[in-house]
Write an enzyme that holds these catalytic residues in place. Structure first.
Site, PDB file in Angstrom:
ATOM      1  N   HIS A 126       0.819  -1.228   0.000  1.00  0.00           N
ATOM      2  CA  HIS A 126       0.000   0.000   0.000  1.00  0.00           C
ATOM      3  C   HIS A 126       0.849   1.274   0.000  1.00  0.00           C
ATOM      4  O   HIS A 126       0.362   2.347  -0.323  1.00  0.00           O
ATOM      5  CB  HIS A 126      -1.030  -0.007   1.133  1.00  0.00           C
ATOM      6  CG  HIS A 126      -0.452   0.207   2.484  1.00  0.00           C
ATOM      7  ND1 HIS A 126      -0.012  -0.811   3.278  1.00  0.00           N
ATOM      8  CD2 HIS A 126      -0.229   1.338   3.182  1.00  0.00           C
ATOM      9  CE1 HIS A 126       0.465  -0.326   4.399  1.00  0.00           C
ATOM     10  NE2 HIS A 126       0.347   0.980   4.370  1.00  0.00           N
ATOM     11  N   LYS A 166       0.422   5.449  -1.976  1.00  0.00           N
ATOM     12  CA  LYS A 166       0.428   6.750  -1.289  1.00  0.00           C
ATOM     13  C   LYS A 166       0.733   7.862  -2.288  1.00  0.00           C
ATOM     14  O   LYS A 166       1.655   7.725  -3.099  1.00  0.00           O
ATOM     15  CB  LYS A 166       1.502   6.774  -0.189  1.00  0.00           C
ATOM     16  CG  LYS A 166       1.134   5.971   1.044  1.00  0.00           C
ATOM     17  CD  LYS A 166       2.271   6.055   2.048  1.00  0.00           C
ATOM     18  CE  LYS A 166       2.010   5.173   3.243  1.00  0.00           C
ATOM     19  NZ  LYS A 166       1.060   5.724   4.198  1.00  0.00           N
ATOM     20  N   GLU A 182       7.223   4.681  13.301  1.00  0.00           N
ATOM     21  CA  GLU A 182       5.875   4.712  13.877  1.00  0.00           C
ATOM     22  C   GLU A 182       5.998   5.040  15.354  1.00  0.00           C
ATOM     23  O   GLU A 182       6.926   4.562  16.018  1.00  0.00           O
ATOM     24  CB  GLU A 182       5.203   3.351  13.723  1.00  0.00           C
ATOM     25  CG  GLU A 182       4.960   2.954  12.279  1.00  0.00           C
ATOM     26  CD  GLU A 182       4.437   1.530  12.196  1.00  0.00           C
ATOM     27  OE1 GLU A 182       3.262   1.324  12.514  1.00  0.00           O
ATOM     28  OE2 GLU A 182       5.215   0.640  11.855  1.00  0.00           O
ATOM     29  N   ASP A 206       7.867  -7.318   8.133  1.00  0.00           N
ATOM     30  CA  ASP A 206       6.660  -6.488   8.048  1.00  0.00           C
ATOM     31  C   ASP A 206       6.903  -5.194   7.262  1.00  0.00           C
ATOM     32  O   ASP A 206       6.007  -4.699   6.595  1.00  0.00           O
ATOM     33  CB  ASP A 206       6.182  -6.165   9.475  1.00  0.00           C
ATOM     34  CG  ASP A 206       4.777  -5.573   9.493  1.00  0.00           C
ATOM     35  OD1 ASP A 206       3.926  -6.088   8.740  1.00  0.00           O
ATOM     36  OD2 ASP A 206       4.538  -4.609  10.239  1.00  0.00           O
ATOM     37  N   HIS A 216       7.891  -2.521   2.120  1.00  0.00           N
ATOM     38  CA  HIS A 216       7.756  -1.060   1.982  1.00  0.00           C
ATOM     39  C   HIS A 216       9.104  -0.344   1.820  1.00  0.00           C
ATOM     40  O   HIS A 216       9.287   0.475   0.920  1.00  0.00           O
ATOM     41  CB  HIS A 216       7.040  -0.463   3.191  1.00  0.00           C
ATOM     42  CG  HIS A 216       5.730  -1.112   3.498  1.00  0.00           C
ATOM     43  ND1 HIS A 216       4.828  -1.461   2.514  1.00  0.00           N
ATOM     44  CD2 HIS A 216       5.149  -1.480   4.659  1.00  0.00           C
ATOM     45  CE1 HIS A 216       3.766  -2.015   3.071  1.00  0.00           C
ATOM     46  NE2 HIS A 216       3.932  -2.042   4.369  1.00  0.00           N
ATOM     47  N   LYS A 266       8.844   0.519  15.561  1.00  0.00           N
ATOM     48  CA  LYS A 266       7.637   0.875  16.312  1.00  0.00           C
ATOM     49  C   LYS A 266       8.047   1.573  17.596  1.00  0.00           C
ATOM     50  O   LYS A 266       9.161   1.393  18.081  1.00  0.00           O
ATOM     51  CB  LYS A 266       6.829  -0.372  16.638  1.00  0.00           C
ATOM     52  CG  LYS A 266       6.141  -0.961  15.401  1.00  0.00           C
ATOM     53  CD  LYS A 266       5.040  -1.912  15.774  1.00  0.00           C
ATOM     54  CE  LYS A 266       4.319  -2.429  14.550  1.00  0.00           C
ATOM     55  NZ  LYS A 266       3.475  -1.426  13.888  1.00  0.00           N
TER      56      LYS A 266
END
Ligand code: NAP
Length: 484
Positions: free
Chosen positions: A172, A176, A210, A229, A234, A334
């Site tokens: 995804h 963007k 994040e 992940d 990405h 994270k």
């Protein structure tokens, strides 16, 4: 054009947090073809009406501006249908086939928003039931496998049922607007192209940070980790967008061929580079937005002795004529200090200094991806204190905020990608060979960690990760942008 969009996992988290709101936005903007059905699929026995009520209740959690009015929802709800089926039960595919035969839509989209363990079985059964017709497209969510072998096996099975041009593998990030702006910056303008190379660029940094922890996805995350992940997909896709050669046209395969070349040119790992250039971390207790927060091992669904990494920083190089010798630093994690994704292009300093040493960042192009989408050009200028001879130059910044310039109502990533699938545009989807090459490159890191008793380095929540990440980049004489 008529379409049927079958949403396997139509009652799940991804469906109601991302896909339904995106489909509704497309509906509101008038870009979703009107002659369509959205068919939710799950094992719950729901009628169409119960499914509509479920989706309506979920919209209460969507931000106000993106929530439908009652009239809007009633019109949108007319598109929504539900089929109960268990994807692991071959007999259940007959009901879906009957529902699709009711209309024989021009385009059928099968969106697998379910656990990846069901992907191969679902594709095999769809083919068995004759539901892999040439007008059918299949959408696969990440993660596609957990290593090269499992990724290859999923791709093989899916390709036995569907042609490569029918397969839409979602990353995804590629949907963007900010990433599309990166393509526009590089290939719609000629200004930067002569500078986009080893002679003028000192290093490139890609950060996807994040501030949140694992939230309710501890179970999933603990068996995945940051490398699988975020980095394998990405971060490497962003690296490709920055480093690829200009494609010969804007067609999907022209773009994907160039991205593949970048992945194939990534410098292979050696025992030494793995030891020095890959840092993994795991967040411990700390703060977020001024409040104390738990460490990763205390999160729900996480093994209290977990060795899963929530942070990765690494250094790599691209072995080709354009980039040889230029370090690329990738970093994601994270519970970092802020939610911030950006790419920093650090140009080389002027070759001969006639001014006093400047303070602060300069010679730098920053491509902001989130939370804001825009460009910053950092330059040196003669500041206010120019009465004295030999005054130091001051850094100044040229800002182009695309959200302000074009409005924040721009098409979101999932909205864009769903429309692309319906219209059969593959540009922003990942080809199987790209995906396999990315897995091939991360595999030595996974193997190293598997046999490494040390585990990830702890870092306090709310910081920029373990200090080893700063030390790694400092060894090259550089610093992460927030530390310079
Ligand atoms: P989830 O909340 O657990 O939802 C799973 C959905 O699949 C539910 O609708 C569930 O409904 C259905 N389901 C489960 N087993 C089924 C079966 N045997 N037959 C038919 N339906 C079945 O999972 P999710 O978080 O939405 O994730 C879905 C996929 O998207 C995963 O591949 C995930 O990795 C990926 N993804 C999710 C996110 C996210 O933010 N959530 C982000 C990126 C990627 P029933 O139990 O009623 O059958």
């Amino acid at each position: 054009m008529s379409f049927d969009l079958v949403l396997f996992g139509g009652t799940g988290d991804l469906a109601w947090r991302k896909l339904m709101p995106a489909l509704f936005q497309a509906f509101r903007h008038g870009t979703l073809p009107e002659d369509g059905r959205i068919i939710g699929v799950a094992r719950d026995a729901l009628s169409d009406e119960q499914y509509r009520m479920l989706i309506r209740s979920r919209f209460d959690e969507v931000e106000l501006a993106k929530r439908p009015s009652p009239e809007e929802f009633d019109r949108f709800a007319a598109l929504l249908h539900f089929v109960r089926m268990d994807l692991s039960q071959p007999a259940d595919y007959a009901q879906l086939a009957a529902t699709l035969r009711e209309r024989n839509a021009d385009t059928v989209v099968m969106y697998l928003a379910t656990a990846p363990a069901l992907f191969t079985r679902a594709c095999e059964q769809l083919a068995q039931a004759g539901l892999n017709t040439p007008n059918t497209r299949i959408v696969l969510e990440k993660p596609l496998g957990h290593d090269l072998a499992s990724n290859h096996q999923i791709n093989e099975t899916v390709r036995r049922a569907f042609g490569e041009r029918q397969i839409f593998r979602i990353d995804h990030y590629l949907g963007k607007p900010s990433v599309q702006n990166l393509f526009a910056l590089r290939f719609g303008n000629s200004l930067f192209e002569p500078l986009w190379r080893r002679e003028t660029i000192a290093n490139i940094q890609i950060t996807i940070a994040e501030d949140l922890g694992v939230e309710k996805r501890g179970n999933f995350y603990d068996s995945t980790g940051a490398l699988r992940d975020m980095v394998q997909n990405h971060a490497l896709q962003l690296l490709c967008a920055v480093a690829m050669e200009p494609p010969i046209n804007a067609h999907a395969d022209a773009i994907r061929d160039e991205k593949l070349k970048v992945l194939r040119s990534l410098k292979p790992w050696t025992a030494q580079s793995l030891a020095q250039h890959v840092i993994r971390g795991q967040y411990a207790e700390g703060t977020a937005a001024g409040e104390p927060v738990a460490g990763y091992r205390q999160e729900a669904g996480v093994n209290p002795d977990s060795r899963t990494e929530t942070f990765v920083a690494l250094r790599t190089e691209i072995a080709n004529w354009r980039w040889a010798g230029v370090p690329f630093y990738l970093r994601t994690g994270k519970r970092l200090a802020s939610r911030d994704a950006h790419i920093v292009i650090n140009f080389r300093p002027a070759p001969h200094a006639i001014f006093k040493s400047p303070l602060g960042a300069a010679n730098q192009l920053v491509i902001n991806l989130q939370p804001r989408d825009g460009l910053e050009l950092h330059l040196l200028a003669q500041g206010a204190d120019n009465r004295r001879q030999q005054a130091a130059l001051s850094p100044v910044q040229l800002d182009l905020d695309f959200d302000k310039r074009f409005g924040s109502e721009r098409v979101g990533a999932y909205e864009r990608l769903l429309l692309d699938v319906i219209h059969g545009r593959l540009n922003l989807f990942v080809r199987s060979d790209e995906q396999e090459e990315a897995w091939r490159w991360v595999e030595p890191i996974l193997e190293l960690w598997e046999g490494d008793s040390d585990g990830p380095r702890p870092y306090a929540a709310g910081t920029w990760g373990p200090s080893a990440s700063s030390a790694m980049i400092a060894r090259d004489g550089y610093c992460w942008t927030e530390e310079c």
